[in-house]
Design an enzyme around this catalytic site. Structure first.
Site: not given
Ligand code: SF4
Lengths: 292, 192
Positions: B37, B104
């Site tokens: 990016h 996410k």
């Molecule tokens: S599940 Fe936990 S370790 Fe995995 S990406 Fe999400 S916050 Fe990070």
């Protein structure tokens, strides 16, 4: 202690690939409770399938295998230096085998030498006790959820939080609101009321050594834990912040003395990929049994 | 039932998506995270083989190994936090005609505005579900900038089948992240 290298390698492998049984039960209960045919229910189904796949394939539950935190209870006279050396080698080997991601970066140069060993990595907390047993517990603490941790200094005018348990309640719930789903919720809170800035955070992490289904022996804290868990789950944040009925899987709170001038509330957030395992070692360093 | 998307995706298809809708993607995904990016935002050019027009970018630093036959194999491939790309994402959507971003945690106002303007969406994958998501990656078609940026930061071209995600920011200015924040804040106020 000839058996120690193999024991620690196995401890790392299982911690990375398998979720503790109490956390597994909490996730299944949350899946059951979620409104059917919603994106929240789908999220739980994927989480559950992921837990099963990781165990079956003996591969990391999440690709972020986190900060490697060892908690060791040992008798007086135990060779802590030797233990730490062996543990660092086990971490390097576990990384080569793919149980851990190459996850440790030099903060000055930005280099990642691929060993997961360096200043402060892994981290050791030794604790002496007057018993012959050596117990080793391991937590792999993800980064995304670490980023949503928070430390509040009371009183907080903005949150109308005073220096009492109600003030603590307000700031802890504010941390839940601010975190939303960003720490890969539903999560578990580890909280320390009091201490200084460093010990507060450190003690908040030790709360992750507790089982989700235990109860706090201090009545005031037990009540606060239940209250925050129930209230958080009424907020509708849900898994991943998609909206839903389960925002937190658990809340664990401890308290430490403070100086009159300070009143810190330190909050660590653990994602659903809660990686915590422990073993008791025999005299040869072999695994005598697994801790719950 | 999830809405099926096949790459390349048309603008009309993307504009029809609404916040809260589950989708499954089949076709091609290109990974890109911090290094890519930053490089593109500074005016860097894409390798000739990478065409992002009507395509989807995946914020992901996968764990990829070579099997005994020398083929790439994706071992773990969950999403990484998208907020870090907020300074760059809008410009990249506009310049390359990208239709979707998977990650996410959601993104901010500038990305949301760009989504509205060009007809793009933000798709939220399940954080931490590295094993399940890797199962939906059928093959590695190519890797670019491997030497320059290293494995997790490289552009990986994945062939995916029914890769699951949820629309959390749509092309109409809707954001599930904002909605859930406001609703949960109101609920909390009642309980303080
Ligand atoms: S599940 Fe936990 S370790 Fe995995 S990406 Fe999400 S916050 Fe990070």
């Amino acid at each position: 202690m000839n058996g120690l290298p193999a024991s620690l390698l196995e401890l790392i492998r299982r911690t990375s690939a398998e979720i503790p049984d109490d956390v597994q039960r909490a996730i299944l209960a949350a899946l059951e409770k979620e409104k059917k045919n919603t994106i929240a229910e789908d999220a739980f189904k994927i989480i559950q399938k992921n837990i099963e796949l990781a165990k079956q394939k003996s591969q990391p539950i999440c690709q972020d295998t986190g900060s490697v935190l060892f908690y060791v209870d040992c008798p007086p006279g135990f060779d802590q230096i030797g233990f730490a050396e062996t543990a660092r080698e086990a971490v390097t080997l576990a990384t080569r085998k793919g149980y851990l991601r190459q996850n440790s970066v030099d903060s000055i140069t930005g280099k990642n030498d691929g060993t997961n060993v360096g200043p402060g990595a892994p981290t050791f907390h030794f604790h002496q006790h007057r018993a012959p047993a050596v117990q080793v517990r391991l937590i792999l603490k993800g980064g995304g959820c670490e980023n949503v941790g928070a430390q509040y200094s009371l009183p907080s005018e903005k949150l109308h939080a005073e220096r009492d348990l109600d003030g603590c309640r307000k700031v802890i719930l504010d941390a839940v609101l601010q975190a939303q789903g960003k720490g890969c919720g539903p999560g578990v809170l580890g909280v320390c009321i009091g201490g200084d800035r460093a010990t507060g955070y450190e003690l908040s992490k030790t709360q992750f050594l507790r089982r989700l289904d235990d109860r706090n022996p201090i009545p005031e804290l037990d009540q606060l834990e239940q209250d925050i868990l129930n209230t958080a789950n009424e907020l509708g944040i849900g898994p991943m912040g998609f909206g839903g009925r389960t925002t937190l899987l658990g809340v664990k709170i401890c308290a430490a003395n403070r100086v009159p001038a300070s009143y810190f509330v330190s909050i660590s957030y653990m994602c659903w990929a809660y990686r915590r395992m422990g073993v008791t070692l025999d005299a040869e360093g072999r695994i005598a049994n697994w801790l719950g | 039932m999830p809405t099926l998307l096949t790459t390349p995706v048309s603008e009309a298809q993307i504009r029809a998506l609404k916040v809260g809708e589950a989708v499954e993607i089949t076709g091609t995904l290109f990974t890109g995270r911090d290094a890519v990016h930053k490089y593109l935002a500074k005016g860097g050019a894409l390798p000739p083989a990478v065409n992002l027009r009507d395509g989807i970018i995946y914020h992901c630093g996968p764990v990829v190994i070579k099997d005994d036959a020398g083929r790439w194999k994706v071992v773990a491939a969950g999403p990484t936090t998208s907020a870090r790309e907020e300074p760059y994402q809008g410009d990249i959507l506009r310049r390359f005609g990208v239709r979707g971003v998977i990650g996410k945690g959601g993104m901010g106002a500038r990305t949301l505005a760009a989504c509205q303007e060009v007809g793009a969406v933000y798709l939220h994958a399940i954080g931490g579900a590295a094993q399940v998501l890797a199962e939906h990656i059928k093959s590695v078609r190519g890797v670019y900038f491997f030497e320059e940026f290293g494995s997790p930061e490289a552009i990986w071209e994945f062939e995916v089948e029914r890769f699951p995600a949820v629309v959390t920011m749509d092309a109409h200015g809707g954001s599930l992240h904002r909605e859930v924040f406001e609703a949960s804040q109101a609920e909390l106020l009642k309980r303080l």
